[in-house]
Design an enzyme around this catalytic site. Structure first.
Site, short mmCIF file in Angstrom:
data_model
loop_
_atom_site.label_atom_id
_atom_site.label_comp_id
_atom_site.label_asym_id
_atom_site.label_seq_id
_atom_site.Cartn_x
_atom_site.Cartn_y
_atom_site.Cartn_z
N HIS A 251 -9.44 -9.14 -2.70
CA HIS A 251 -8.29 -8.36 -3.32
C HIS A 251 -7.27 -9.09 -3.62
O HIS A 251 -6.70 -10.01 -2.77
CB HIS A 251 -7.90 -7.12 -2.57
CG HIS A 251 -7.01 -6.24 -3.27
ND1 HIS A 251 -5.57 -6.58 -3.94
CD2 HIS A 251 -7.24 -4.88 -3.62
CE1 HIS A 251 -5.29 -5.42 -4.40
NE2 HIS A 251 -6.10 -4.37 -4.29
N HIS B 255 0.12 -6.37 5.09
CA HIS B 255 1.10 -7.26 4.64
C HIS B 255 2.28 -7.39 5.07
O HIS B 255 2.89 -6.33 5.51
CB HIS B 255 1.16 -6.88 2.87
CG HIS B 255 1.91 -8.14 1.96
ND1 HIS B 255 2.41 -7.68 0.61
CD2 HIS B 255 1.85 -9.29 2.10
CE1 HIS B 255 2.80 -8.97 0.39
NE2 HIS B 255 2.58 -10.09 1.17
N GLU C 111 9.74 -4.59 -1.31
CA GLU C 111 9.04 -3.80 -2.07
C GLU C 111 9.37 -2.26 -2.05
O GLU C 111 9.42 -1.69 -0.88
CB GLU C 111 7.66 -3.91 -1.62
CG GLU C 111 7.01 -5.31 -1.56
CD GLU C 111 5.64 -5.28 -1.16
OE1 GLU C 111 4.96 -4.06 -1.04
OE2 GLU C 111 5.07 -6.47 -0.93
N TYR D 286 -2.04 7.41 -4.50
CA TYR D 286 -2.19 5.75 -4.39
C TYR D 286 -3.24 5.50 -3.38
O TYR D 286 -3.41 6.30 -2.32
CB TYR D 286 -0.72 5.53 -3.83
CG TYR D 286 -0.77 4.03 -3.55
CD1 TYR D 286 -1.05 3.03 -4.58
CD2 TYR D 286 -0.38 3.47 -2.17
CE1 TYR D 286 -1.04 1.71 -4.18
CE2 TYR D 286 -0.13 1.94 -2.10
CZ TYR D 286 -0.46 1.32 -2.94
OH TYR D 286 -0.54 0.00 -2.57
N HIS E 255 3.29 -3.79 6.79
CA HIS E 255 3.00 -2.54 5.85
C HIS E 255 1.65 -2.46 5.45
O HIS E 255 0.88 -3.81 5.57
CB HIS E 255 3.76 -2.11 4.52
CG HIS E 255 3.67 -3.15 3.70
ND1 HIS E 255 4.72 -4.27 3.73
CD2 HIS E 255 3.30 -3.48 2.53
CE1 HIS E 255 4.74 -5.07 2.65
NE2 HIS E 255 3.72 -4.66 1.79
#
EC number: 1.13.11.5
Length: 432
Positions: free
Chosen positions: A286, A329, A335, A344, A365
């Site tokens: 990704h 991450h 963010e 989402y 997160h």
């Protein structure tokens, strides 16, 4: 009659509502056509590099200087620019959608600041706001001297009547109002809710494409700037200004949206997020979320933005032997995310349209437990179509400091951390 727009991004526009209203061959003739006043609106320093220079020449019925003296205005008490009043927590934060107001509330009154960094005096940083309103601005106009506004509707259309023309935006579209441009916000559907970023730094640009080439992501031709449209009306109006973090009010005897013609580069625009040409991996892994950047505000550090606006739109995931949702991450940047529509793909529950989340610098997160279990068991030999979604992210180089009203909000989900507590330990040193 449908609104008309000019196509492109960063163009040197020219438009007139009356034939011949634009002076030929010069900016400031001794006498302007139709008895208009010539006025320059500068969004950058006079000597800014040509590619970065933002200015427009306006030909208007009355100059912008014609109004009564400003005095303090207390009607926008929840729109804040002081981001140091509340302690900053490293906890992951998430909020449910902001309810629509019961009392009559226009756009200016309905803005609530959720966080930010930097400030107007620093010419850097951002303010992050939610808005919820149920009436059009009546007898009131507004401009922001502190920064440009990136407006992201989530529910209900906005009709943005500006000095340089009219823009109408609906959910899945965005609008950008440059610093200093005067406007009135009307609600065609009677109520509206959404998100807004106040950019105190350099104006938003399209990101560089690098090895991607000359196309993809947000293509310049899909941005729309309004054509000239003016109001010639007199009455008892008020002009609201946001200046160095405070709000001011001045009485004005006419509509300030009286620009009959204009040309230049400092102008509002809109963009339909459904036109975003998404890039992704067609082999494995990704890629970083920077591939989803729509607009960026550069900083003085090459490669590091003051702020990026990215979206996570409908797309096809074809990577094989890959964990397809956004990975776990920790980020040196901070963010702030919102959801315009749908679901989402990294959060199965709890993140609703109109809601928001904040993951600050180095706060861990990633996908919740349910999403992780499904993704690790999925058949990646088959493409996965994500159709019903439109999430976005405001990413900033500085820590986003939440406001006291955001931390005290009834919408704050105190159990957000629980979405990761169900992640099981799978480690077995005997099983590679």
């Amino acid at each position: 009659m449908p609104l008309q727009y000019q196509s492109g991004f960063g163009n040197d526009w020219a438009t007139e509502a009356l034939p011949g209203a634009l002076p030929a061959g010069r900016n400031s003739p001794q006498r302007c056509p139709y008895g208009l006043y010539a006025e320059q609106l500068s969004g950058t320093a006079f000597t800014a590099p040509r590619a970065e220079n933002r200015r427009s020449w306006l030909y208007r019925i009355r100059p912008a200087a014609q109004h009564r003296p400003f005095e303090p205005f207390d009607g926008a008490a929840r729109w804040l620019s002081d981001f140091g009043a509340a302690p900053v927590t490293p906890n992951q934060l998430r909020w449910s959608p902001l309810p629509l107001p019961d009392a009559p509330t226009d756009f200016i009154e309905g803005v609530q600041t959720w966080g930010g960094n930097g400030g107007p005096g620093e010419h850097g940083g951002v303010g992050i706001h939610l808005y919820a309103a149920n009436r059009s601005m009546q007898g009131r106009y507004f401009y922001n001297a502190d920064g440009e506004l990136l407006i992201v509707p989530q529910q209900g259309r906005l009709r943005l009547a500006t000095e340089l023309g009219i823009i109408e935006v609906e959910p899945l579209e965005i609008a950008v109002i440059p610093r200093g441009v005067r406007l009135r916000v009307d609600l065609p559907d009677g109520q509206a809710r959404g998100y807004m970023l106040e950019n105190f730094g350099a104006a938003l640009h399209l990101p560089e494409l690098g090895p991607i080439g000359s196309n993809c992501l947000a293509n310049a031709r899909d941005f729309q700037t309004p054509v000239a449209c003016y109001e010639d009306i007199e009455g008892d109006f008020e002009l609201i200004a946001k200046f160095t973090g405070g709000f001011w009010r001045a009485a004005i005897g006419h509509s300030p949206l009286d620009v009959v013609a204009w040309h230049g580069t400092h102008a509002p625009y809109k963009y339909d997020l459904r036109h975003f040409n998404t890039i992704g991996s067609i082999s494995f892994d990704h890629p970083d979320p920077s591939i989803f950047t729509v607009l960026t505000s550069p900083s003085d550090t090459p490669g590091t933005a003051n702020m990026d606006f990215a979206i996570f739109p409908p797309r096809v995931l074809a990577m094989e032997n890959t964990f397809r949702p956004p990975w776990f991450h920790r980020n040196v940047a901070s963010e702030f995310m919102g959801l315009i529509h749908g679901v989402y793909d990294a959060k199965a529950e709890g993140f609703a349209p109109g809601g928001a989340s904040l993951h600050n610098c180095m706060s861990g997160h990633g996908p919740d437990a349910d999403t992780f279990e499904k993704a690790t068991a999925a058949d990646t030999s088959q493409a996965h179509y994500i159709r019903d979604t439109m999430a976005f992210m405001f990413e900033t180089r500085r820590v986003i400091r939440p406001t006291a009203q955001a931390l005290a909000s009834a919408q704050l989900q105190s159990d957000y951390y629980e979405c990761w507590q169900g992640l099981n330990k799978h480690f077995d040193p005997a099983q590679p």
